[in-house]
Enzyme design. Structure first.
Site, mmCIF file in Angstrom:
data_model
loop_
_atom_site.group_PDB
_atom_site.id
_atom_site.type_symbol
_atom_site.label_atom_id
_atom_site.label_comp_id
_atom_site.label_asym_id
_atom_site.label_seq_id
_atom_site.Cartn_x
_atom_site.Cartn_y
_atom_site.Cartn_z
ATOM 1 N N ASP A 58 63.312 73.762 50.571
ATOM 2 C CA ASP A 58 61.939 73.187 51.131
ATOM 3 C C ASP A 58 62.085 71.696 50.652
ATOM 4 O O ASP A 58 62.448 71.385 49.198
ATOM 5 C CB ASP A 58 61.007 73.548 50.150
ATOM 6 C CG ASP A 58 60.371 75.104 50.768
ATOM 7 O OD1 ASP A 58 60.595 75.283 51.845
ATOM 8 O OD2 ASP A 58 59.940 76.045 50.013
ATOM 9 N N ASP A 104 66.230 79.652 50.782
ATOM 10 C CA ASP A 104 64.808 78.880 51.117
ATOM 11 C C ASP A 104 65.271 77.411 50.433
ATOM 12 O O ASP A 104 65.429 77.245 49.342
ATOM 13 C CB ASP A 104 63.763 79.478 50.460
ATOM 14 C CG ASP A 104 62.367 78.938 50.773
ATOM 15 O OD1 ASP A 104 62.307 78.346 52.116
ATOM 16 O OD2 ASP A 104 61.381 79.009 50.306
ATOM 17 N N ARG A 110 69.351 83.235 56.827
ATOM 18 C CA ARG A 110 67.789 83.236 56.609
ATOM 19 C C ARG A 110 67.000 83.690 57.650
ATOM 20 O O ARG A 110 67.301 83.485 58.701
ATOM 21 C CB ARG A 110 67.396 81.837 56.085
ATOM 22 C CG ARG A 110 65.684 81.610 56.051
ATOM 23 C CD ARG A 110 65.161 82.147 55.094
ATOM 24 N NE ARG A 110 63.779 82.110 55.119
ATOM 25 C CZ ARG A 110 62.906 81.285 54.775
ATOM 26 N NH1 ARG A 110 63.407 80.199 54.179
ATOM 27 N NH2 ARG A 110 61.674 81.140 55.015
ATOM 28 N N ARG A 144 64.693 86.685 51.156
ATOM 29 C CA ARG A 144 65.434 85.737 51.646
ATOM 30 C C ARG A 144 66.496 85.295 50.946
ATOM 31 O O ARG A 144 66.729 85.197 49.791
ATOM 32 C CB ARG A 144 64.432 84.390 52.012
ATOM 33 C CG ARG A 144 63.952 83.679 50.728
ATOM 34 C CD ARG A 144 62.841 82.904 50.997
ATOM 35 N NE ARG A 144 61.872 83.338 51.804
ATOM 36 C CZ ARG A 144 60.535 83.051 51.745
ATOM 37 N NH1 ARG A 144 60.259 81.882 51.375
ATOM 38 N NH2 ARG A 144 59.565 83.577 52.401
#
Length: 176
Positions: free
Chosen positions: A108, A106, A92, A103
């Site tokens: 989160d 990811d 990343r 990307r």
């Protein structure tokens, strides 16, 4: 009215391959590494294909999902750091000038048991843009249909309806 603690949820996304691995392979490998780190994945949504944002820039579509986990510890910051290590392992690259850059991975932390931490420079909980992202809400509500936003107490279904009414959608499609 804030919600009761609802679980710990991680949003996953990828729109670039890595070597011979396609985005789906990358998301599955990230889940495997989470488990190897002691973060037990208890639920996983379907995979969702999502148009890249902003639209019409020729970027590949994203593959998104949300998982619920039982973390290795009770520390949201430590979980975020483990997620960032996994992102780095998957090459990343964080772009300082393009928030919407492609990307490989990811990860989160979307919600951590309803904890609200808006003043931290390192982690903001719940994720500050969750109410604006159908590519998070749709898979989240698939595995947690009664989820409520920890700050407002608004049911996730209502947040999704507001997005649908505004037509501010990423055109997500659930994959088989």
């Amino acid at each position: 009215m804030p919600s009761e603690p609802s679980g710990i949820y991680i949003g996953l996304g990828s729109n670039l391959g890595l070597g011979s691995n396609m985005p789906r392979d990358i998301l599955l490998e990230a889940l495997e590494i989470l488990s190897q780190n002691g973060d037990h994945v208890t639920s996983l949504s379907s995979f969702w294909s999502t148009k890249a944002w902003p639209p019409n820039l020729g970027k590949p579509d994203y593959l998104n999902a949300v998982c619920r986990i039982e973390p290795a510890d009770k520390d949201p910051l430590a979980l975020l750091q483990r997620c960032q290590v996994i992102e780095a392992r998957m090459n990343r690259i964080r772009s300082l000038d393009d928030r919407w850059a492609n990307r490989t991975l990811d990860l989160d932390v979307v919600d951590y048991n309803g904890i609200v931490s808006a003043n931290s420079s390192v982690i903001t909980l719940p994720h500050p843009r969750i109410a604006e992202r159908d590519f998070v809400l749709l898979p989240l509500l698939e595995i947690a249909p009664d989820w409520r936003h920890p700050v407002s107490g608004t049911p996730g279904q209502v947040l999704l309806k507001h997005l649908q009414d505004s037509e501010n959608l990423n055109h997500c499609v659930r994959l088989a």
